[in-house]
Design an enzyme around this catalytic site. Structure first.
Site, mmCIF file in Angstrom:
data_model
loop_
_atom_site.group_PDB
_atom_site.id
_atom_site.type_symbol
_atom_site.label_atom_id
_atom_site.label_comp_id
_atom_site.label_asym_id
_atom_site.label_seq_id
_atom_site.Cartn_x
_atom_site.Cartn_y
_atom_site.Cartn_z
ATOM 1 N N CYS A 1 0.835 -1.206 0.000
ATOM 2 C CA CYS A 1 0.000 0.000 0.000
ATOM 3 C C CYS A 1 0.866 1.252 0.000
ATOM 4 C CB CYS A 1 -0.924 -0.001 1.218
ATOM 5 S SG CYS A 1 -2.023 1.438 1.298
ATOM 6 N N CYS B 1 -0.403 4.107 2.160
ATOM 7 C CA CYS B 1 -0.235 3.852 3.596
ATOM 8 C C CYS B 1 1.202 4.107 4.046
ATOM 9 C CB CYS B 1 -0.605 2.402 3.929
ATOM 10 S SG CYS B 1 -2.230 1.872 3.396
ATOM 11 N N ASP B 2 2.157 3.673 3.225
ATOM 12 C CA ASP B 2 3.545 3.603 3.680
ATOM 13 C C ASP B 2 4.531 4.484 2.928
ATOM 14 O OD1 ASP B 2 2.725 1.653 5.509
ATOM 15 O OD2 ASP B 2 3.047 0.035 4.077
#
Length: 315
Positions: free
Chosen positions: A132, A135-136
């Protein structure tokens, strides 16, 4: 017979459980083989509201579970082996538990990121391997990263990562990409993106501090090389966890559950879907939690007018 059963314990399922339990619906929550969902595979979560210093993924999910339990949600560990939605009450066969009958059902079984299944990959999820980018990506500011994939999502994530990374390398096992022309053009015009096409990933290389490189094979010459990198983002798609439904719920061509727009209602009255199992666009913890709230409220309203059992006599 239960009022409502929730399948899945990611952000969507746990949020649904919190709302249902507070409404005295006494939900039964079935945990599968990965309690807590995909967030248990991440390390620090920095974009969930209310945590200015970030929170560890497993800690966030454990706190959500405790919150649901505090209000009376009942958790059971098992795996649905058979399901009958053809009549009321719905019947679930759950391994390790047996048969469960319920008036309503919330499906929050999520979607699993497809992995490369190469050595070093699973061991380094959260240590440089991610599924992701949104997300990261922030954790790779000023670093060199690899995106593995050739579809629209891979191109989109590659462009997104250039906001943080100093260099983004797209690795794809074919000469040609599956992505649409507009997405390919957008990636090719980005000066931070470079290409390693017709290369098959063989192994994730890592040291004490995480990922150091990706070993690939040239499909034309069979020569192997290690591409140095600080992070590897696997973007080869997701698979919604809907196979156990055996076609009883309407899905799209890729298996994601279809819901009535603006609701969590499925084609079967009394069955609701929330989280990534019905969302192939956003796939964020906060959006999943939001649809979990919606599913709980939808289920509560449904039961107010369609309950088969007179719950007032057994509460």
């Amino acid at each position: 017979m239960e009022k409502v059963v929730v399948l899945g314990t990611g952000p969507a399922g746990l949020t649904a459980a919190i709302y249902l339990a507070r409404a005295n619906m006494k939900p039964v929550v079935i945990e599968g083989d990965q309690p807590g969902g995909q967030l248990t595979l991440t390390t620090e979560v920095e974009n969930f509201p209310g945590f200015p210093n970030g929170v560890m993924g497993p800690e966030l999910m454990e706190n959500m579970r405790k919150q649901a339990e505090r209000f009376g949600a009942e958790f059971k560990r098992g795996w649905v082996t058979n399901i009958d939605l053809s009549k009321k009450p719905f019947r679930l066969d759950v391994s390790g538990i047996g048969e469960i009958e319920t008036e309503s059902l919330i499906l929050s079984t999520g979607a699993s990121a497809k992995l490369l299944n190469i050595p070093g990959e699973k061991q380094n999820i959260g240590r440089g391997v991610s599924t992701c980018a949104t997300c990261d990506g922030f954790f790779f500011r000023g670093k060199k990263v690899i995106i593995v994939g050739g579809g629209d999502s891979a191109m989109e994530e590659a462009n997104f990562l250039t906001k943080f990374a100093s260099e983004v390398i797209i690795v794809h096992r074919r000469d040609e990409l599956r992505a649409s022309k507009i997405m390919q053009d957008r990636a090719r015009e980005n000066a931070k993106i470079s290409w390693k096409l017709n290369k098959t990933p063989l192994e994730v290389m890592a040291g004490e501090n995480g990922v150091t490189g990706l070993k690939v094979k040239n499909n034309e010459t069979n020569e192997e090389e290690i591409i140095e990198t600080d992070g590897i983002f696997v973007a080869i798609g997701h698979k919604p966890n809907t196979s156990f439904l055996n076609g009883q719920i309407d899905t799209d061509e890729t298996g994601y559950i279809n819901v009535v727009p603006g609701t969590t209602e499925t084609n079967v009255p009394g069955v609701f879907a929330c989280g990534d199992v019905q969302d192939k666009k956003y796939r964020q913890a906060i959006t999943a939690a939001g649809t979990g709230c919606m599913a709980a409220l939808d289920a509560e309203r449904y039961l107010e007018g369609n309950a088969v059992h007179d719950w007032s006599q057994s509460s």
